[in-house]
Motif scaffolding. Structure first.
Motif, PDB file in Angstrom:
ATOM      1  N   GLN A   1      34.105  39.179 -28.771  1.00  0.00           N
ATOM      2  CA  GLN A   1      35.408  39.613 -28.537  1.00  0.00           C
ATOM      3  C   GLN A   1      36.499  38.894 -29.212  1.00  0.00           C
ATOM      4  O   GLN A   1      36.408  37.307 -29.277  1.00  0.00           O
ATOM      5  N   HIS A   2      37.717  39.211 -29.793  1.00  0.00           N
ATOM      6  CA  HIS A   2      38.640  38.824 -30.344  1.00  0.00           C
ATOM      7  C   HIS A   2      40.090  38.982 -29.999  1.00  0.00           C
ATOM      8  O   HIS A   2      40.074  40.142 -29.327  1.00  0.00           O
ATOM      9  N   ALA A   3      40.871  37.995 -29.869  1.00  0.00           N
ATOM     10  CA  ALA A   3      42.295  38.475 -29.703  1.00  0.00           C
ATOM     11  C   ALA A   3      43.256  37.397 -30.739  1.00  0.00           C
ATOM     12  O   ALA A   3      42.873  36.425 -31.054  1.00  0.00           O
ATOM     13  N   ASN A   4      44.195  37.935 -30.900  1.00  0.00           N
ATOM     14  CA  ASN A   4      45.326  37.332 -31.603  1.00  0.00           C
ATOM     15  C   ASN A   4      46.523  37.543 -31.333  1.00  0.00           C
ATOM     16  O   ASN A   4      46.835  38.960 -30.925  1.00  0.00           O
ATOM     17  N   ILE A   5      47.582  36.626 -31.593  1.00  0.00           N
ATOM     18  CA  ILE A   5      48.848  37.075 -31.786  1.00  0.00           C
ATOM     19  C   ILE A   5      49.418  36.417 -33.050  1.00  0.00           C
ATOM     20  O   ILE A   5      49.132  35.402 -33.442  1.00  0.00           O
ATOM     21  N   THR A   6      50.510  37.138 -33.529  1.00  0.00           N
ATOM     22  CA  THR A   6      51.178  36.658 -34.955  1.00  0.00           C
ATOM     23  C   THR A   6      52.360  35.684 -34.637  1.00  0.00           C
ATOM     24  O   THR A   6      53.090  35.425 -35.601  1.00  0.00           O
TER      25      THR A   6
ATOM     26  N   ARG B   1      41.562  37.278 -24.580  1.00  0.00           N
ATOM     27  CA  ARG B   1      43.063  37.075 -24.395  1.00  0.00           C
ATOM     28  C   ARG B   1      43.306  36.230 -23.364  1.00  0.00           C
ATOM     29  O   ARG B   1      44.327  35.164 -23.767  1.00  0.00           O
ATOM     30  N   HIS B   2      42.633  35.925 -22.290  1.00  0.00           N
ATOM     31  CA  HIS B   2      42.753  34.966 -21.504  1.00  0.00           C
ATOM     32  C   HIS B   2      42.326  33.640 -22.041  1.00  0.00           C
ATOM     33  O   HIS B   2      43.089  32.713 -21.655  1.00  0.00           O
ATOM     34  N   LYS B   3      41.338  33.513 -22.930  1.00  0.00           N
ATOM     35  CA  LYS B   3      41.163  32.455 -23.608  1.00  0.00           C
ATOM     36  C   LYS B   3      42.132  31.963 -24.436  1.00  0.00           C
ATOM     37  O   LYS B   3      42.275  30.728 -24.521  1.00  0.00           O
ATOM     38  N   LEU B   4      42.743  32.880 -25.211  1.00  0.00           N
ATOM     39  CA  LEU B   4      44.119  32.502 -26.064  1.00  0.00           C
ATOM     40  C   LEU B   4      44.888  32.049 -25.212  1.00  0.00           C
ATOM     41  O   LEU B   4      45.742  31.231 -25.450  1.00  0.00           O
ATOM     42  N   LEU B   5      45.365  32.612 -23.995  1.00  0.00           N
ATOM     43  CA  LEU B   5      46.345  32.023 -23.125  1.00  0.00           C
ATOM     44  C   LEU B   5      45.963  30.596 -22.398  1.00  0.00           C
ATOM     45  O   LEU B   5      46.966  29.667 -22.719  1.00  0.00           O
ATOM     46  N   ASP B   6      44.801  30.442 -22.382  1.00  0.00           N
ATOM     47  CA  ASP B   6      44.159  28.769 -21.940  1.00  0.00           C
ATOM     48  C   ASP B   6      44.621  27.899 -23.240  1.00  0.00           C
ATOM     49  O   ASP B   6      45.046  26.624 -22.862  1.00  0.00           O
ATOM     50  N   VAL B   7      44.477  28.361 -24.328  1.00  0.00           N
ATOM     51  CA  VAL B   7      44.498  27.492 -25.502  1.00  0.00           C
ATOM     52  C   VAL B   7      46.019  27.326 -25.567  1.00  0.00           C
ATOM     53  O   VAL B   7      46.443  25.886 -25.674  1.00  0.00           O
ATOM     54  N   ILE B   8      47.140  28.203 -25.332  1.00  0.00           N
ATOM     55  CA  ILE B   8      48.423  27.952 -25.544  1.00  0.00           C
ATOM     56  C   ILE B   8      49.001  26.855 -24.515  1.00  0.00           C
ATOM     57  O   ILE B   8      49.720  25.969 -24.558  1.00  0.00           O
ATOM     58  N   GLY B   9      48.290  27.322 -23.228  1.00  0.00           N
ATOM     59  CA  GLY B   9      48.799  26.342 -22.072  1.00  0.00           C
ATOM     60  C   GLY B   9      48.123  24.856 -22.307  1.00  0.00           C
ATOM     61  O   GLY B   9      49.011  23.788 -22.257  1.00  0.00           O
ATOM     62  N   ASP B  10      46.868  24.816 -22.950  1.00  0.00           N
ATOM     63  CA  ASP B  10      46.473  23.352 -23.130  1.00  0.00           C
ATOM     64  C   ASP B  10      47.075  22.621 -24.233  1.00  0.00           C
ATOM     65  O   ASP B  10      47.124  21.417 -24.202  1.00  0.00           O
ATOM     66  N   LEU B  11      47.187  23.424 -25.147  1.00  0.00           N
ATOM     67  CA  LEU B  11      47.985  22.742 -26.344  1.00  0.00           C
ATOM     68  C   LEU B  11      49.378  22.345 -26.451  1.00  0.00           C
ATOM     69  O   LEU B  11      49.848  21.567 -27.127  1.00  0.00           O
ATOM     70  N   ALA B  12      49.908  22.832 -25.378  1.00  0.00           N
ATOM     71  CA  ALA B  12      51.270  22.363 -24.689  1.00  0.00           C
ATOM     72  C   ALA B  12      51.432  21.016 -24.551  1.00  0.00           C
ATOM     73  O   ALA B  12      52.295  20.359 -24.494  1.00  0.00           O
ATOM     74  N   LEU B  13      50.172  20.399 -24.108  1.00  0.00           N
ATOM     75  CA  LEU B  13      50.018  18.918 -23.920  1.00  0.00           C
ATOM     76  C   LEU B  13      50.062  18.129 -25.022  1.00  0.00           C
ATOM     77  O   LEU B  13      50.217  16.839 -24.920  1.00  0.00           O
ATOM     78  N   ALA B  14      50.167  18.483 -26.169  1.00  0.00           N
ATOM     79  CA  ALA B  14      50.198  17.889 -27.309  1.00  0.00           C
ATOM     80  C   ALA B  14      51.533  17.629 -27.375  1.00  0.00           C
ATOM     81  O   ALA B  14      52.109  16.388 -28.081  1.00  0.00           O
ATOM     82  N   GLY B  15      52.578  17.943 -26.676  1.00  0.00           N
ATOM     83  CA  GLY B  15      53.986  17.405 -26.333  1.00  0.00           C
ATOM     84  C   GLY B  15      55.228  18.037 -27.227  1.00  0.00           C
ATOM     85  O   GLY B  15      56.515  17.778 -27.143  1.00  0.00           O
ATOM     86  N   MET B  16      55.070  18.883 -28.306  1.00  0.00           N
ATOM     87  CA  MET B  16      56.002  19.584 -29.103  1.00  0.00           C
ATOM     88  C   MET B  16      55.402  20.843 -29.443  1.00  0.00           C
ATOM     89  O   MET B  16      54.367  21.181 -29.492  1.00  0.00           O
ATOM     90  N   PRO B  17      56.664  21.938 -29.761  1.00  0.00           N
ATOM     91  CA  PRO B  17      56.176  23.349 -30.188  1.00  0.00           C
ATOM     92  C   PRO B  17      55.708  23.148 -31.502  1.00  0.00           C
ATOM     93  O   PRO B  17      56.087  22.245 -32.249  1.00  0.00           O
ATOM     94  N   LEU B  18      54.684  24.103 -31.637  1.00  0.00           N
ATOM     95  CA  LEU B  18      54.018  24.089 -32.978  1.00  0.00           C
ATOM     96  C   LEU B  18      54.464  24.997 -33.696  1.00  0.00           C
ATOM     97  O   LEU B  18      54.768  26.178 -33.431  1.00  0.00           O
ATOM     98  N   LYS B  19      54.246  24.714 -34.979  1.00  0.00           N
ATOM     99  CA  LYS B  19      54.190  26.035 -36.238  1.00  0.00           C
ATOM    100  C   LYS B  19      52.691  25.580 -36.914  1.00  0.00           C
ATOM    101  O   LYS B  19      52.614  24.613 -37.594  1.00  0.00           O
ATOM    102  N   ALA B  20      52.094  26.682 -36.550  1.00  0.00           N
ATOM    103  CA  ALA B  20      50.561  26.416 -37.049  1.00  0.00           C
ATOM    104  C   ALA B  20      50.219  27.830 -36.738  1.00  0.00           C
ATOM    105  O   ALA B  20      50.577  28.482 -35.800  1.00  0.00           O
TER     106      ALA B  20
END
Length: 466
Positions: free
Chosen positions: A171-176, A260-279
């Motif tokens: 399965q694939h999921a993405n947001i732009t 899609r839920h795995k994508l949700l988890d990625v967003i939540g965990d990467l928030a721990l980097a400490g800044m909004p990302l452009k990537a």
């Protein structure tokens, strides 16, 4: 036009149970000041410890992401953080009276609804993004996990999952753009395989688990007795296997809801980097452990870039304010103990000097022969002499005064200083000079690195017989 930071208009509370602990918990999202970021506060513990949503505070990723700091911990925080990132909210204090965020329906949608209820307001400060300017890779060969962050003008994510399951398939999921999170990702629930569910139940590891907050993928042959046993455990009259190969407790909200839920988890965990990302984040078979490891790599680059921004660049070939002869007219030191070659900047509150370290320095003769390193004590002395020029600049006749150093504190030596290095020696007053006593912060820079830092106190006094 710069994007402004955002926080909530008013507090809002959600309540539920923790997936793993089964503990009832109330969680309140509260407005927070600029540059506050995301912080959790355990108001049920003595002292109400605050836990920063920072990757350095992660202590466990086995069944969700757990943070610990200041004697408090909070678990299963990834869906909460994903909702905040997806709402483009920057500053929030999250109070909770239990050890785990409530699981709600297994997605972020109820947190998002609560944020909508509270409302969002802009703040005065600009939002600071971390823009990925080079590809960042992470891989776990044994788990076939691959993650990469690539340069992008927006926050884009692409996730692929493949569990060798005939039910899920690939399965694939993405947001732009992160603005798509609300419609495409927020309502997608966590999932597990039936064999995992049975193991967790056997070991009493999902005390708050319910068939309303997870998709259960049936990955093995299952008979009516087993289904009856599960129905009893979850207080259901009957459970069956739906045509999609999942338990019929719920209907899929999207055909690729697990991805899609795995994508949700990625967003939540990467928030721990400490800044909004452009990537543009691309992830194959991600999980909490990999997400957190990837967040650590991103945070390391953020710290490196910030260090670079805070280190000033000096033109060492520019005409100096004082050359070595002018320095000797002010300082009593003479070669080989004179450790400042020229002064490049001088104001009422700071001074910048230069020292060129060469192989013929007398201290290299006996200090680590064969592997010459400038002694740390002489690095401090070079700072002291530079600071002396700053202090003497406060009197009209500096040739009639001496500076005596009274105290050195918090000296740190971060890198070796070797022959060929050019030392940038900077001293800044920490407070106005009073009664002839000066307090200074000294920093030595070589290239783009700080090699030494120290706090110093000196007293200015007239020369004998002056």
């Amino acid at each position: 036009m710069n994007v402004k930071q955002r926080t909530l208009s008013s507090p809002v509370t959600v309540s539920g149970v923790g997936l793993h602990t089964g503990a009832k918990v109330s969680m309140t999202f509260k407005p927070a000041p600029e540059n506050h970021g995301y912080k959790f506060q355990r108001i049920d513990l003595p002292g109400s410890p605050i836990i920063d949503a920072d990757v350095d505070n992660v202590t466990d990723t086995s069944r969700g992401t757990t943070l610990e700091q200041n004697g408090g911990s909070v678990s299963t925080i990834e869906h909460v953080l994903a909702a905040l990132v997806g709402s483009e909210v920057d500053n929030v204090l999250i109070e909770l009276d239990g050890p785990e965020a409530p699981i709600m329906d297994g997605s972020s949608i109820m947190f998002l609804d609560a944020i909508d209820t509270a409302g969002i307001i802009e703040q005065a400060a600009d939002r600071e993004y971390f823009s990925i300017n080079q590809n960042i890779h992470y891989a776990e060969g044994d788990r076939k996990v691959e993650m990469v962050a690539m340069p992008s003008d927006d926050y884009r994510l692409t996730v692929m999952v493949d569990y060798n399951s005939p039910v899920l398939g690939t399965q694939h999921a993405n947001i732009t753009h992160i603005s798509e999170f609300r419609k495409e990702i927020a309502s997608c629930r966590t999932f597990c395989f039936l064999h995992e569910l049975e193991m967790l139940l056997k070991h009493n590891l999902i005390k708050g688990g319910d068939l309303n907050n997870a998709i259960v993928v049936v990955d093995k042959e299952v008979n009516d007795d087993e289904l009856g046993h599960l129905a009893k455990l979850f207080n259901r009259d009957k459970i069956a296997v739906a045509k999609e190969g999942i338990l019929n407790n719920i209907s899929l909200r999207h055909q690729n809801e697990p991805a899609r839920h795995k994508l949700l988890d990625v967003i939540g965990d990467l928030a721990l980097a400490g800044m909004p990302l452009k990537a543009h984040i691309m992830a194959a078979r991600p999980g909490h452990a990999a997400n957190v490891a990837f967040a650590r790599k991103i945070k390391a680059l953020i710290k490196k870039e910030r260090r670079g921004k805070t280190i000033p660049v000096y033109n060492t070939s520019a005409k100096p304010i004082y050359d070595v002869n002018q320095i000797m007219a002010r300082l009593p030191h003479r070669p080989p103990f004179l450790l400042v070659d020229k002064v490049m900047e001088l104001s009422e509150t700071h001074v910048v000097g230069i020292k060129n370290v060469t192989m013929n320095e007398p201290f290299f003769v006996g200090h680590f022969p064969g592997s010459p390193v400038m002694p740390g004590v002489l690095q401090i002395e070079a700072l002291a002499q530079t600071g002396g020029i700053l202090v003497l600049n406060t009197v009209p006749d500096p040739e009639n005064y001496l500076t005596y150093f009274m105290k050195v504190e918090n000296a740190r030596f971060k890198e070796k200083v070797v022959p060929g290095d050019t030392l940038i020696l900077r001293c800044d007053l920490l407070a106005p000079i009073r009664r002839g006593i000066a307090q200074m912060k000294g920093t030595i820079i070589v290239g783009d690195k700080i090699v030494c830092e120290s706090e110093m106190m000196a007293q200015i006094a007239r020369r004998p017989n002056a």
